[in-house]
Scaffold this active site. Structure first.
Site, mmCIF file in Angstrom:
data_model
loop_
_atom_site.group_PDB
_atom_site.id
_atom_site.type_symbol
_atom_site.label_atom_id
_atom_site.label_comp_id
_atom_site.label_asym_id
_atom_site.label_seq_id
_atom_site.Cartn_x
_atom_site.Cartn_y
_atom_site.Cartn_z
ATOM 1 N N ASN A 130 38.633 43.519 42.572
ATOM 2 C CA ASN A 130 38.607 44.543 42.026
ATOM 3 C C ASN A 130 39.607 45.523 43.362
ATOM 4 O OD1 ASN A 130 36.191 44.086 40.642
ATOM 5 N ND2 ASN A 130 37.730 44.804 39.499
ATOM 6 N N ALA A 131 40.622 46.029 43.222
ATOM 7 C CA ALA A 131 41.308 46.659 43.922
ATOM 8 C C ALA A 131 41.537 45.568 44.775
ATOM 9 C CB ALA A 131 40.302 48.107 44.471
ATOM 10 N N HIS A 164 34.180 44.481 35.761
ATOM 11 C CA HIS A 164 34.995 44.018 36.728
ATOM 12 C C HIS A 164 35.345 43.094 36.874
ATOM 13 C CE1 HIS A 164 33.102 48.046 37.781
ATOM 14 N NE2 HIS A 164 34.017 47.987 38.185
ATOM 15 N N LEU A 167 38.816 51.810 36.311
ATOM 16 C CA LEU A 167 37.647 51.749 36.029
ATOM 17 C C LEU A 167 36.907 52.654 37.391
ATOM 18 C CD1 LEU A 167 36.792 48.020 35.960
ATOM 19 C CD2 LEU A 167 35.644 49.857 34.568
ATOM 20 N N GLY A 185 30.382 41.759 33.864
ATOM 21 C CA GLY A 185 30.896 41.509 32.627
ATOM 22 C C GLY A 185 32.537 42.219 31.971
ATOM 23 N N HIS A 200 40.064 56.575 43.902
ATOM 24 C CA HIS A 200 40.011 56.810 45.293
ATOM 25 C C HIS A 200 41.232 58.116 44.661
ATOM 26 C CE1 HIS A 200 37.579 54.397 48.016
ATOM 27 N NE2 HIS A 200 37.435 53.738 46.896
ATOM 28 N N ASP A 251 27.633 48.333 42.976
ATOM 29 C CA ASP A 251 28.651 49.882 43.025
ATOM 30 C C ASP A 251 28.713 50.510 41.914
ATOM 31 O OD1 ASP A 251 31.258 50.926 43.377
ATOM 32 O OD2 ASP A 251 32.513 50.140 42.287
ATOM 33 N N ARG A 268 51.820 31.111 45.324
ATOM 34 C CA ARG A 268 52.619 31.021 47.188
ATOM 35 C C ARG A 268 52.124 31.918 47.822
ATOM 36 N NH1 ARG A 268 56.779 30.394 43.643
ATOM 37 N NH2 ARG A 268 57.762 28.152 43.172
#
Length: 393
Positions: A221-222, A253, A310, A251, A143, A277, A229
């Site tokens: 992801n992201a 991400h 990505l 396979g 983004h 996506d 902890r």
């Protein structure tokens, strides 16, 4: 005169169980019944499918593009139609075209196009997913950081107004850019709120889930990861039962071992659901495209910015089903549910999508025993048949 037909000759998966020696009866775009093949009324048109299986159409909650088109570049009705048609040959019969973080003007244009598509009852169009702009720059992914910003009163009002004209509206937000009270207001108005592109911790994610967030965008992801902890947003997605979570099973991400761990640990009733996506590349041989003025390159099964980040996925839903079945090792029934029933449940649409029962949409995918695509129906109308180009029935 009503349109009534029966599909025979294949195993039928209704979303829960398999039926052998039965027929799927469709009437006026809806499932009428699953009957023993010998019980079909004489006046019903019979279509022999030639073996394989009939399964509920796939429901994809995150589709950025397809057919050479990105919604961000062309936020209009024609693009929505192109995207829906591009994904139908891969079994997706209901999808949320997804707008990635962009300007207010582009967002408004996409919403207006979505409203028009809904009025037209566009085949395959389920609503919209607005992924941003209210995200965390620390977890921006592909983004544009220049376009990421906190949610304002006007943004909140726009989302609530849009939901009134769209069948489904899902928005991805980060706690860093949105207060819990806004999430509560959106959820009360019927907007599906997803947490994503965030570095938030478990406790904050739990607060937002209590406020009404019910989905997490592209698990692992992201987002903040599971630590010893601090469980992070990834841990919250798995541990908090009210949260469903999208998963990009390509396979690339997420490692298959990580997928297995997450599936074993996921607390319900929320489920892990498959999402593509997908970008503009689906259904094309293009090797690159642009997003927010930046070039994205298609290579070795992935889509990346020049720096290697990505940027979406070069993935369709039947490929995701094959991956979690063959590589991750899921039972085929569960793999199919992850692509149909579970995403429908995540957005409150399982009364009409993701399964076969009296009155549900006749969104049907015909597969071979090897999980190759044979035919697809949306609302009882055939939109794809293997070997027949651009079938739009």
């Amino acid at each position: 005169m009503s349109d009534r037909f029966a599909l025979t000759g294949a195993r039928i998966f209704d979303g829960d169980d398999w039926h052998d020696g039965h027929a799927l009866v469709v009437r006026d775009g809806l499932v009428e019944a699953i009957l023993p093949s010998g019980a079909i009324a004489a006046d019903v048109r019979v279509i022999e499918t030639g073996g394989g299986m009939l399964v509920p159409g796939f429901v994809d909650l995150q589709v950025n593009g397809g057919g050479g088109v990105m919604l961000n570049d062309h936020p209009d009705v024609a693009s929505l139609e192109t995207i829906c048609k591009a994904h139908a040959p891969f079994g997706t019969t209901a999808l949320l075209p997804t707008l990635i973080t962009d300007t207010p003007d582009i967002t408004a244009a996409a919403v207006a196009a979505g409203e028009a598509a809904a009025l037209r009852k566009m085949p395959g169009f389920l609503g919209l997913h607005l992924e941003g702009p209210h995200l965390s720059i620390a977890r921006k992914g592909a983004h544009d950081p220049a376009l990421i910003r906190p949610m304002s009163d006007a943004d909140q009002a726009m989302l609530i107004a849009a939901r009134q004209k769209l069948p489904v509206l899902l928005t991805t937000v980060a706690p860093e850019s949105v207060e819990p009270a806004r999430v509560a207001a959106l959820a009360k108005a019927g907007v599906i709120v997803s947490l994503g592109h965030s570095d938030t911790g478990y406790a904050t994610a739990s607060t937002f889930a209590e406020a009404g967030a019910s989905v997490v965008t592209h698990l692992f992801n992201a987002m903040s990861q599971i630590g010893n902890r601090e469980p992070g947003l990834a841990g919250a997605a798995i541990d908090i039962g009210t949260l469903s979570a999208g998963l990009i099973a390509d396979g690339i991400h997420v490692d298959p071992a990580t997928i297995k761990i997450a599936l074993r640990a996921k607390q319900g009733p929320g489920k892990i659901v498959l999402v593509s996506d997908a970008m503009a590349t689906i259904g094309t041989d293009m090797t690159s495209f642009t997003l927010n003025g930046r070039t994205i390159y298609r290579k070795d099964g992935s889509l990346r910015l020049a720096d290697g980040t990505l940027a979406g996925a070069d993935l369709d839903m039947i490929s995701a089903v094959r991956y979690v079945h063959r590589i991750v090792g899921l039972d085929l029934s569960e793999a199919l549910r992850m692509a149909s029933l579970y995403p429908a449940q995540a957005i409150g649409q399982s009364h009409r999508l993701g399964r076969f029962a009296k009155g549900t949409a006749a969104d049907i995918v015909s597969l071979s025993d090897d999980l190759d695509m044979k035919s697809v129906w949306i609302g009882g109308g055939k939109v794809f048949e293997a070997g027949v180009p651009r079938l739009t029935g």
